[in-house]
Design a protein around this motif. Structure first.
Motif, PDB file in Angstrom:
ATOM      1  N   ALA A  70       9.617 -63.410  68.257  1.00  0.00           N
ATOM      2  CA  ALA A  70       9.278 -62.407  67.234  1.00  0.00           C
ATOM      3  C   ALA A  70      10.367 -62.259  66.178  1.00  0.00           C
ATOM      4  O   ALA A  70      10.086 -61.830  65.061  1.00  0.00           O
ATOM      5  N   ASN A  71      11.594 -62.639  66.518  1.00  0.00           N
ATOM      6  CA  ASN A  71      12.712 -62.451  65.595  1.00  0.00           C
ATOM      7  C   ASN A  71      13.238 -63.755  65.012  1.00  0.00           C
ATOM      8  O   ASN A  71      14.384 -63.831  64.584  1.00  0.00           O
ATOM      9  N   GLY A  72      12.411 -64.789  64.980  1.00  0.00           N
ATOM     10  CA  GLY A  72      12.768 -66.023  64.289  1.00  0.00           C
ATOM     11  C   GLY A  72      13.333 -67.131  65.146  1.00  0.00           C
ATOM     12  O   GLY A  72      13.827 -68.129  64.624  1.00  0.00           O
ATOM     13  N   GLY A  73      13.318 -66.976  66.447  1.00  0.00           N
ATOM     14  CA  GLY A  73      13.819 -68.025  67.326  1.00  0.00           C
ATOM     15  C   GLY A  73      15.325 -67.963  67.496  1.00  0.00           C
ATOM     16  O   GLY A  73      16.006 -67.108  66.938  1.00  0.00           O
ATOM     17  N   LEU A  74      15.842 -68.914  68.245  1.00  0.00           N
ATOM     18  CA  LEU A  74      17.261 -68.914  68.574  1.00  0.00           C
ATOM     19  C   LEU A  74      18.160 -69.245  67.383  1.00  0.00           C
ATOM     20  O   LEU A  74      19.362 -69.011  67.440  1.00  0.00           O
ATOM     21  N   ASP A  75      17.602 -69.773  66.310  1.00  0.00           N
ATOM     22  CA  ASP A  75      18.402 -70.006  65.101  1.00  0.00           C
ATOM     23  C   ASP A  75      18.783 -68.695  64.431  1.00  0.00           C
ATOM     24  O   ASP A  75      19.791 -68.616  63.728  1.00  0.00           O
ATOM     25  N   ASP A  76      17.970 -67.637  64.649  1.00  0.00           N
ATOM     26  CA  ASP A  76      18.166 -66.362  63.961  1.00  0.00           C
ATOM     27  C   ASP A  76      18.448 -65.174  64.876  1.00  0.00           C
ATOM     28  O   ASP A  76      18.773 -64.093  64.390  1.00  0.00           O
ATOM     29  N   TYR A  77      18.312 -65.353  66.185  1.00  0.00           N
ATOM     30  CA  TYR A  77      18.315 -64.197  67.088  1.00  0.00           C
ATOM     31  C   TYR A  77      18.948 -64.546  68.429  1.00  0.00           C
ATOM     32  O   TYR A  77      18.750 -65.637  68.960  1.00  0.00           O
ATOM     33  N   ARG A  78      19.668 -63.585  68.994  1.00  0.00           N
ATOM     34  CA  ARG A  78      20.188 -63.680  70.356  1.00  0.00           C
ATOM     35  C   ARG A  78      19.928 -62.348  71.060  1.00  0.00           C
ATOM     36  O   ARG A  78      20.327 -61.292  70.569  1.00  0.00           O
ATOM     37  N   ALA A  79      19.259 -62.417  72.195  1.00  0.00           N
ATOM     38  CA  ALA A  79      19.050 -61.207  72.998  1.00  0.00           C
ATOM     39  C   ALA A  79      20.385 -60.786  73.597  1.00  0.00           C
ATOM     40  O   ALA A  79      21.288 -61.599  73.776  1.00  0.00           O
ATOM     41  N   ALA A  80      20.501 -59.506  73.921  1.00  0.00           N
ATOM     42  CA  ALA A  80      21.715 -58.973  74.544  1.00  0.00           C
ATOM     43  C   ALA A  80      22.068 -59.805  75.778  1.00  0.00           C
ATOM     44  O   ALA A  80      21.185 -60.311  76.476  1.00  0.00           O
ATOM     45  N   SER A  81      23.347 -59.933  76.046  1.00  0.00           N
ATOM     46  CA  SER A  81      23.806 -60.785  77.149  1.00  0.00           C
ATOM     47  C   SER A  81      23.210 -60.372  78.496  1.00  0.00           C
ATOM     48  O   SER A  81      22.954 -61.219  79.347  1.00  0.00           O
ATOM     49  N   TYR A  82      22.956 -59.082  78.704  1.00  0.00           N
ATOM     50  CA  TYR A  82      22.389 -58.660  79.978  1.00  0.00           C
ATOM     51  C   TYR A  82      20.974 -59.189  80.191  1.00  0.00           C
ATOM     52  O   TYR A  82      20.505 -59.241  81.321  1.00  0.00           O
ATOM     53  N   MET A  83      20.310 -59.643  79.136  1.00  0.00           N
ATOM     54  CA  MET A  83      18.976 -60.230  79.277  1.00  0.00           C
ATOM     55  C   MET A  83      19.041 -61.648  79.843  1.00  0.00           C
ATOM     56  O   MET A  83      18.018 -62.266  80.112  1.00  0.00           O
ATOM     57  N   HIS A  84      20.244 -62.168  80.033  1.00  0.00           N
ATOM     58  CA  HIS A  84      20.436 -63.489  80.633  1.00  0.00           C
ATOM     59  C   HIS A  84      20.995 -63.373  82.048  1.00  0.00           C
ATOM     60  O   HIS A  84      21.136 -64.380  82.728  1.00  0.00           O
ATOM     61  N   GLY A  85      21.305 -62.175  82.487  1.00  0.00           N
ATOM     62  CA  GLY A  85      21.897 -61.955  83.804  1.00  0.00           C
ATOM     63  C   GLY A  85      20.854 -61.522  84.822  1.00  0.00           C
ATOM     64  O   GLY A  85      19.652 -61.685  84.616  1.00  0.00           O
ATOM     65  N   PRO A  86      21.335 -60.939  85.915  1.00  0.00           N
ATOM     66  CA  PRO A  86      20.428 -60.470  86.972  1.00  0.00           C
ATOM     67  C   PRO A  86      19.417 -59.447  86.439  1.00  0.00           C
ATOM     68  O   PRO A  86      19.788 -58.496  85.749  1.00  0.00           O
ATOM     69  N   ALA A  87      18.168 -59.655  86.745  1.00  0.00           N
ATOM     70  CA  ALA A  87      17.094 -58.798  86.227  1.00  0.00           C
ATOM     71  C   ALA A  87      17.286 -57.343  86.615  1.00  0.00           C
ATOM     72  O   ALA A  87      16.942 -56.447  85.847  1.00  0.00           O
ATOM     73  N   ILE A  88      17.849 -57.094  87.756  1.00  0.00           N
ATOM     74  CA  ILE A  88      17.999 -55.735  88.249  1.00  0.00           C
ATOM     75  C   ILE A  88      18.996 -54.941  87.412  1.00  0.00           C
ATOM     76  O   ILE A  88      19.038 -53.722  87.460  1.00  0.00           O
ATOM     77  N   GLU A  89      19.827 -55.629  86.610  1.00  0.00           N
ATOM     78  CA  GLU A  89      20.814 -54.967  85.757  1.00  0.00           C
ATOM     79  C   GLU A  89      20.308 -54.718  84.336  1.00  0.00           C
ATOM     80  O   GLU A  89      21.031 -54.192  83.504  1.00  0.00           O
ATOM     81  N   VAL A  90      19.070 -55.084  84.073  1.00  0.00           N
ATOM     82  CA  VAL A  90      18.460 -54.907  82.759  1.00  0.00           C
ATOM     83  C   VAL A  90      17.739 -53.557  82.729  1.00  0.00           C
ATOM     84  O   VAL A  90      17.080 -53.190  83.704  1.00  0.00           O
ATOM     85  N   PRO A  91      17.844 -52.808  81.636  1.00  0.00           N
ATOM     86  CA  PRO A  91      17.086 -51.553  81.558  1.00  0.00           C
ATOM     87  C   PRO A  91      15.571 -51.835  81.621  1.00  0.00           C
ATOM     88  O   PRO A  91      15.054 -52.572  80.785  1.00  0.00           O
ATOM     89  N   PHE A  92      14.916 -51.278  82.623  1.00  0.00           N
ATOM     90  CA  PHE A  92      13.476 -51.474  82.752  1.00  0.00           C
ATOM     91  C   PHE A  92      12.838 -50.248  83.375  1.00  0.00           C
ATOM     92  O   PHE A  92      13.499 -49.438  84.002  1.00  0.00           O
ATOM     93  N   VAL A  93      11.536 -50.152  83.178  1.00  0.00           N
ATOM     94  CA  VAL A  93      10.734 -49.110  83.812  1.00  0.00           C
ATOM     95  C   VAL A  93       9.635 -49.818  84.596  1.00  0.00           C
ATOM     96  O   VAL A  93       8.968 -50.707  84.060  1.00  0.00           O
TER      97      VAL A  93
END
Length: 136
Positions: A70-93
């Motif tokens: 949605a934000n132009g791909g990896l050429d234009d956007y990087r998700a927060a580093s925690y989105m690459h780590g353990p899922a349980i450490e990501v803010p979720f509901v």
């Protein structure tokens, strides 16, 4: 099983210790198993089935990829580093049949949040819905 993430951990800790101080029984503690997840340096052990963790991690990755697209791909956007780590450490509901993830993203080579995304992913992985995605 009702699950909680880091956002509710502080409330649960306070409630547990207040109950202990007031003499309330803690007979309803979750049973631990070989598949239990224990948050490092925490007084509370959160119990998650390994299938739950696997599905949550898959959903986290789908949410991250939806934001990347949605934000132009990896050429234009990087998700927060925690989105690459353990899922349980990501803010979720945990919504019952889905999870909703809220996270920030940056432009490449920056650490200043530039985007906010909220993505809901079905627990079976078949539904991915962008709830909110805006530049900030």
């Amino acid at each position: 099983m009702k699950t909680f993430n880091k956002l509710t951990l502080g409330v649960l800790t306070s409630t547990f210790f207040m109950g202990a101080l007031m003499g309330i029984s803690s007979e309803s503690r979750a049973q631990t198993s070989a598949n239990a997840y224990s948050e490092p340096d925490s007084d509370i052990v959160m119990v998650y089935d390994s299938d739950y963790i696997r599905a949550l991690n898959r959903a986290k990755n789908l949410a991250r990829m939806a934001a990347e697209e949605a934000n132009g791909g990896l050429d234009d956007y990087r998700a927060a580093s925690y989105m690459h780590g353990p899922a349980i450490e990501v803010p979720f509901v945990d919504n019952g049949q889905s999870w909703t993830f809220a996270f920030y993203g940056t432009e490449p080579a920056s650490d200043v949040p530039a985007y906010k995304s909220i993505v809901t992913v079905g627990k079976n992985g078949e539904m991915v819905r962008m709830e909110y995605n805006e530049a900030i």
